[in-house]
Design a protein around this motif. Structure first.
Motif, PDB file in Angstrom:
ATOM      1  N   TYR A   1      -5.111  39.351  -3.873  1.00 43.43           N
ATOM      2  CA  TYR A   1      -5.978  39.634  -5.013  1.00 43.43           C
ATOM      3  C   TYR A   1      -5.162  39.916  -6.277  1.00 43.43           C
ATOM      4  CZ  TYR A   1      -9.472  40.389  -1.380  1.00 43.43           C
ATOM      5  OH  TYR A   1     -10.304  40.237  -0.304  1.00 43.43           O
ATOM      6  N   LEU A   2      -5.681  39.412  -7.378  1.00 43.41           N
ATOM      7  CA  LEU A   2      -5.167  39.749  -8.699  1.00 43.41           C
ATOM      8  C   LEU A   2      -6.023  40.882  -9.230  1.00 43.41           C
ATOM      9  CD1 LEU A   2      -3.545  39.276 -11.326  1.00 43.41           C
ATOM     10  CD2 LEU A   2      -5.365  37.703 -11.981  1.00 43.41           C
ATOM     11  N   LEU A   3      -5.376  41.981  -9.589  1.00 44.72           N
ATOM     12  CA  LEU A   3      -6.054  43.141 -10.155  1.00 44.72           C
ATOM     13  C   LEU A   3      -5.578  43.365 -11.572  1.00 44.72           C
ATOM     14  CD1 LEU A   3      -5.523  45.596  -7.170  1.00 44.72           C
ATOM     15  CD2 LEU A   3      -7.518  44.191  -7.624  1.00 44.72           C
TER      16      LEU A   3
ATOM     17  N   ALA B   1      -1.107  44.208 -14.678  1.00 45.92           N
ATOM     18  CA  ALA B   1      -1.660  43.325 -13.647  1.00 45.92           C
ATOM     19  C   ALA B   1      -0.874  43.526 -12.358  1.00 45.92           C
ATOM     20  CB  ALA B   1      -1.575  41.869 -14.089  1.00 45.92           C
ATOM     21  N   MET B   2      -1.563  43.307 -11.243  1.00 46.85           N
ATOM     22  CA  MET B   2      -0.959  43.472  -9.926  1.00 46.85           C
ATOM     23  C   MET B   2      -1.452  42.366  -9.006  1.00 46.85           C
ATOM     24  SD  MET B   2      -1.650  46.546  -7.157  1.00 46.85           S
ATOM     25  CE  MET B   2      -0.655  47.778  -7.988  1.00 46.85           C
TER      26      MET B   2
ATOM     27  N   PHE C   1      -5.308  40.297 -20.981  1.00 48.17           N
ATOM     28  CA  PHE C   1      -5.448  40.284 -19.529  1.00 48.17           C
ATOM     29  C   PHE C   1      -5.000  38.953 -18.940  1.00 48.17           C
ATOM     30  CE2 PHE C   1      -9.039  43.404 -20.535  1.00 48.17           C
ATOM     31  CZ  PHE C   1      -8.161  44.465 -20.584  1.00 48.17           C
ATOM     32  N   MET C   2      -5.242  37.874 -19.647  1.00 50.32           N
ATOM     33  CA  MET C   2      -4.760  36.560 -19.190  1.00 50.32           C
ATOM     34  C   MET C   2      -3.231  36.537 -19.185  1.00 50.32           C
ATOM     35  SD  MET C   2      -7.082  34.517 -18.137  1.00 50.32           S
ATOM     36  CE  MET C   2      -6.231  32.954 -18.173  1.00 50.32           C
TER      37      MET C   2
ATOM     38  N   ALA D   1      -0.950  36.097 -15.849  1.00 54.59           N
ATOM     39  CA  ALA D   1      -0.013  34.959 -15.723  1.00 54.59           C
ATOM     40  C   ALA D   1       1.384  35.422 -15.315  1.00 54.59           C
ATOM     41  CB  ALA D   1       0.052  34.201 -17.044  1.00 54.59           C
ATOM     42  N   GLN D   2       1.700  36.688 -15.541  1.00 52.84           N
ATOM     43  CA  GLN D   2       3.022  37.210 -15.184  1.00 52.84           C
ATOM     44  C   GLN D   2       3.153  37.525 -13.693  1.00 52.84           C
ATOM     45  OE1 GLN D   2       4.611  40.204 -17.922  1.00 52.84           O
ATOM     46  NE2 GLN D   2       2.949  39.642 -19.314  1.00 52.84           N
TER      47      GLN D   2
END
Length: 129
Positions: A6-8, A57-58, A118-119, A123-124
């Motif tokens: 999951y991307l959080l 982001a995680m 957030f994008m 992306a990182q």
């Protein structure tokens, strides 16, 4: 056992970086953190909100399926002090994407990624497909 990736998007307007550290520790108990973006501190992405926020982001891998994991995120938010009446959000743990084992995008909540910040953070840490 099937694992889910999951991307959080994490955010805090109260005690920003320290609160994100507490959130990361709690999330590490839920699965394996695969990647983290740097923490970005800045003005709110919501027009008219005067608060400053720390965002990150995680990418996390866990055995929990999406609905169970989303419910767990809400419980973690409450445990970390999130209250609906708070002007500055104590913690926000948003489920933005789910990826398959081959990094293929399985699911996305576009509302959680509509702001360029957030994008960029996403992306990182995770593939954009």
């Amino acid at each position: 056992m099937s694992l889910h990736r999951y991307l959080l998007i994490l955010g805090s307007g109260a005690d920003g970086e320290a609160q994100l550290a507490r959130a990361r520790a709690a999330l590490a108990d839920e699965g394996r953190i695969l990647a983290l973006s740097p923490v970005v501190i800045g003005a709110s992405v919501v027009a008219g909100d005067p608060h400053r926020y720390a965002n990150q982001a995680m990418l996390l891998e866990t055995a929990l399926e999406r609905s169970a994991f989303n419910a767990r995120l809400k419980a973690l938010e409450a445990g970390l002090g999130r209250r609906p009446e708070d002007a500055a959000c104590a913690i926000d743990l948003d489920l933005a994407r789910e990826y398959g084992a081959d990094d293929a995008l399985c699911w996305e909540n576009p509302a959680k990624l509509e702001h360029p910040l957030f994008m960029d953070l996403a992306a990182q840490v995770a593939p954009v497909r």
